[in-house]
Design a protein around this motif. Structure first.
Motif, short mmCIF file in Angstrom:
data_model
loop_
_atom_site.label_atom_id
_atom_site.label_comp_id
_atom_site.label_asym_id
_atom_site.label_seq_id
_atom_site.Cartn_x
_atom_site.Cartn_y
_atom_site.Cartn_z
N GLU A 139 55.07 54.83 23.06
CA GLU A 139 56.21 55.53 22.45
C GLU A 139 57.22 55.92 23.52
O GLU A 139 56.86 56.28 24.64
N LEU A 197 48.52 64.64 24.44
CA LEU A 197 48.35 63.40 23.66
C LEU A 197 48.32 62.13 24.50
O LEU A 197 47.66 61.16 24.14
N SER A 204 41.80 55.53 17.08
CA SER A 204 42.10 56.26 18.32
C SER A 204 42.55 55.30 19.42
O SER A 204 41.83 55.06 20.39
N MET A 252 55.97 60.45 19.09
CA MET A 252 54.53 60.41 19.33
C MET A 252 53.84 61.56 18.59
O MET A 252 52.81 61.37 17.95
N LEU A 253 54.44 62.74 18.65
CA LEU A 253 53.87 63.92 17.98
C LEU A 253 53.78 63.72 16.47
O LEU A 253 52.83 64.16 15.83
N TRP A 312 47.37 56.11 23.87
CA TRP A 312 48.78 56.46 23.67
C TRP A 312 49.48 56.46 25.03
O TRP A 312 49.09 57.19 25.94
N LYS A 342 45.41 59.28 13.67
CA LYS A 342 44.09 59.91 13.80
C LYS A 342 43.43 60.06 12.43
O LYS A 342 42.23 59.83 12.27
N LYS A 346 53.61 60.79 14.79
CA LYS A 346 52.75 59.67 14.38
C LYS A 346 51.26 59.91 14.70
O LYS A 346 50.38 59.41 13.99
N TYR A 347 51.01 60.62 15.76
CA TYR A 347 49.63 60.83 16.25
C TYR A 347 48.67 61.32 15.16
O TYR A 347 47.60 60.73 14.97
#
Length: 222
Positions: free
Chosen positions: A46, A85, A65, A52-53, A68, A60, A55-56
């Protein structure tokens, strides 16, 4: 072609036992990411912490997993969000940023793996430390307790003809070999991150063992 077909085609060109393929998911949906992960992608990249925050948790929740990778420029005020992350941060380019990562990682009881981003072509529009400052910065980072330097990264100038950027990759490989030869404490110099959709084959020929491919997998960004 589908995402699965694109990935299959890329894998016919590169030896994934020697070159890590990072799927760059900037501006692509979680459903597209799930398609890629279903056919063997193990690392996603990303550009922005915020993306990223968001989609993570969804990835999950799907029981997956992947690694990232944060490959875009990281501002010091976003480090607190990124470090929990990110498995690998590709874009460290200053002492100030490295120190902030070290502080946040220490609080989490984590040793954060990072790459040093080098602006080989000295482009004003690109982030990255100057070529001549890379080894002193690497030495500085090696003294931080909660940051582990794992190699180098660059973004070559965009060119329709990837042959024109071969010298950029060649220069970074030479620097990578020099860095590896220093055997700095608290480092694990193993990744040379260079090459994207339009130039990854040339990058691999010049020693890249980690390539960042977005458009070649997902098509044009939405």
């Amino acid at each position: 072609m589908s995402i699965a077909q694109n990935i299959a085609e890329i894998k016919t060109k590169i030896d994934t036992s020697k070159v890590k393929l990072v799927a760059v998911t900037k501006n692509h949906s979680v459903s597209s990411m799930l398609e890629a992960l279903a056919v063997g992608i193990t690392a996603v990249g990303e550009n922005r912490v915020q993306e990223m925050l968001s989609k993570y948790p969804e990835i999950k929740a799907a029981g997956l997993s992947p690694e990232w990778h944060l490959i875009g420029h990281l501002q010091t005020n976003k480090v607190r969000q990124a470090v929990p992350l990110a498995d690998l941060i590709h874009s460290v380019d200053s002492e100030q940023l490295a120190v902030e990562i070290d502080k946040v990682a220490a609080k989490l009881g984590k040793c954060q793996d990072v790459l040093l981003q080098v602006n080989v072509a000295d482009e004003e529009s690109k982030f990255g430390t100057e070529f001549g400052q890379a080894l002193p910065l690497a030495n500085y980072i090696s003294q931080l307790e909660h940051v582990r330097l794992c190699g180098l990264m660059t973004i070559a100038p965009y060119s329709e003809n990837p042959e024109t950027v071969r010298p950029v990759f060649k220069e970074l490989y030479q620097l990578y070999a020099e860095l590896k030869g220093l055997h700095l404490a608290n480092t694990d110099i193993k990744w040379l991150s260079m090459g994207m959709t339009n130039d990854y084959m040339v990058a691999i020929e010049e020693g890249a063992n980690l390539v960042r491919i977005g458009t070649g997998i997902f098509g044009s960004r939405q």
